[in-house]
Structures are given as C-alpha cells and as structure tokens.
Scaffold this motif. Sequence first.
Motif, short mmCIF file in Angstrom:
data_model
loop_
_atom_site.label_atom_id
_atom_site.label_comp_id
_atom_site.label_asym_id
_atom_site.label_seq_id
_atom_site.Cartn_x
_atom_site.Cartn_y
_atom_site.Cartn_z
N GLY A 156 -5.04 -3.18 -10.58
CA GLY A 156 -4.49 -1.92 -10.09
C GLY A 156 -3.86 -1.13 -11.22
O GLY A 156 -3.34 -1.69 -12.19
N TRP A 157 -3.95 0.19 -11.09
CA TRP A 157 -3.23 1.09 -12.01
C TRP A 157 -2.13 1.78 -11.23
O TRP A 157 -2.34 2.24 -10.10
CB TRP A 157 -4.18 2.13 -12.60
CG TRP A 157 -4.96 1.64 -13.78
CD1 TRP A 157 -6.22 1.12 -13.76
CD2 TRP A 157 -4.53 1.60 -15.14
NE1 TRP A 157 -6.60 0.77 -15.03
CE2 TRP A 157 -5.59 1.05 -15.90
CE3 TRP A 157 -3.37 1.98 -15.80
CZ2 TRP A 157 -5.51 0.87 -17.28
CZ3 TRP A 157 -3.29 1.81 -17.17
CH2 TRP A 157 -4.35 1.27 -17.90
N PHE A 158 -0.98 1.87 -11.89
CA PHE A 158 0.19 2.46 -11.29
C PHE A 158 0.73 3.54 -12.21
O PHE A 158 0.52 3.50 -13.42
CB PHE A 158 1.27 1.39 -11.08
CG PHE A 158 0.86 0.29 -10.14
CD1 PHE A 158 -0.05 -0.68 -10.52
CD2 PHE A 158 1.40 0.23 -8.86
CE1 PHE A 158 -0.43 -1.69 -9.65
CE2 PHE A 158 1.02 -0.77 -7.98
CZ PHE A 158 0.11 -1.72 -8.38
N ARG A 159 1.44 4.47 -11.62
CA ARG A 159 2.03 5.56 -12.41
C ARG A 159 3.49 5.73 -12.02
O ARG A 159 3.82 5.76 -10.83
CB ARG A 159 1.27 6.87 -12.16
CG ARG A 159 1.83 8.08 -12.89
CD ARG A 159 0.87 9.25 -12.75
NE ARG A 159 0.76 9.74 -11.38
CZ ARG A 159 -0.27 10.46 -10.94
NH1 ARG A 159 -1.28 10.76 -11.75
NH2 ARG A 159 -0.30 10.89 -9.68
N GLN A 160 4.33 5.85 -13.04
CA GLN A 160 5.73 6.17 -12.80
C GLN A 160 6.02 7.52 -13.42
O GLN A 160 6.14 7.64 -14.65
CB GLN A 160 6.64 5.09 -13.39
CG GLN A 160 8.10 5.31 -13.04
CD GLN A 160 8.95 4.10 -13.33
OE1 GLN A 160 8.59 3.24 -14.13
NE2 GLN A 160 10.09 4.03 -12.69
N ALA A 161 6.12 8.52 -12.58
CA ALA A 161 6.44 9.87 -13.05
C ALA A 161 7.93 9.94 -13.39
O ALA A 161 8.72 9.14 -12.88
CB ALA A 161 6.08 10.89 -11.99
N PRO A 162 8.33 10.87 -14.23
CA PRO A 162 9.75 10.99 -14.60
C PRO A 162 10.64 11.11 -13.38
O PRO A 162 10.41 11.96 -12.52
CB PRO A 162 9.78 12.26 -15.44
CG PRO A 162 8.42 12.38 -16.01
CD PRO A 162 7.50 11.85 -14.96
N GLY A 163 11.64 10.25 -13.30
CA GLY A 163 12.59 10.29 -12.20
C GLY A 163 12.08 9.77 -10.88
O GLY A 163 12.76 9.90 -9.86
#
Length: 120
Positions: free
Chosen positions: A35-42
């Motif tokens: 899986g690929w995950f993304r953590q956007a700012p904040g």
Amino acid sequence: QAQLVESGGGEVQPGGSLTLSCAASQFTMDYYAIGWFRQAPGKERDVISCISSNGDSTLYIDAVKGRFTLSRDNAKKAAYLQMNSLVPEDTGIYYCASAVACTGYAFGSWGQGTQVTVSS
C-alpha cells in the motif's frame, strides 16, 4: 528487520510527474500486498493506493484515480507509484507498507517516507 524503503520524491510543478519506488529489505515481498499512503501537511496519514501480492488487483482513492498507477515487480522486490498530472493537493510525505491483503489487515514494515512537493 523487515522494512520497506521509499525513494523518488522531489519537487515538481503542477501538471508534472514523478515515480516513487518502494523496495523491500530483508523480507519476501511476493507474499504481501503493498500500500501507498500519503500524509499531507497538518493531516493524518491516509491510504491512496494498494496492489495485491501478485499484482492482479489494484485499488485507488478517487482523488488519484486516473492519474496514479501502482505496479510491482516481485523479481526486483519493488513496487512503483507512477504519478501524473500532479496537483498541489498531492503534496505530502509518501509512505509504503505491506499487509496480507489490501483490505481487512493492518499494514506494517513501514518505510521512512519520501517527500513530494507540488508547487509552482
């Protein structure tokens, strides 16, 4: 220790492309979904795509569908996230992780993440 390692991040202009790589270290990647995950700012880290262990099934969130393509090469112990038509909202730290399957199982062997910045 079993771990995944991400690479390929960088800074691109809107409309640009990047390909992220996820390489397996010290475990047999063939048996696991990636899986690929993304953590956007904040914001919290969220899943954006997942590929089954043999690569015959992929899942995408609506926000990236049609723009991102997830693939894998088990012989090379790697998975690749091709990202096209990038928009500023794609900015964030991208992580890959493994699980028994894309749904219903917890993800582990998290990498350290790779930063993607989409900005003009």
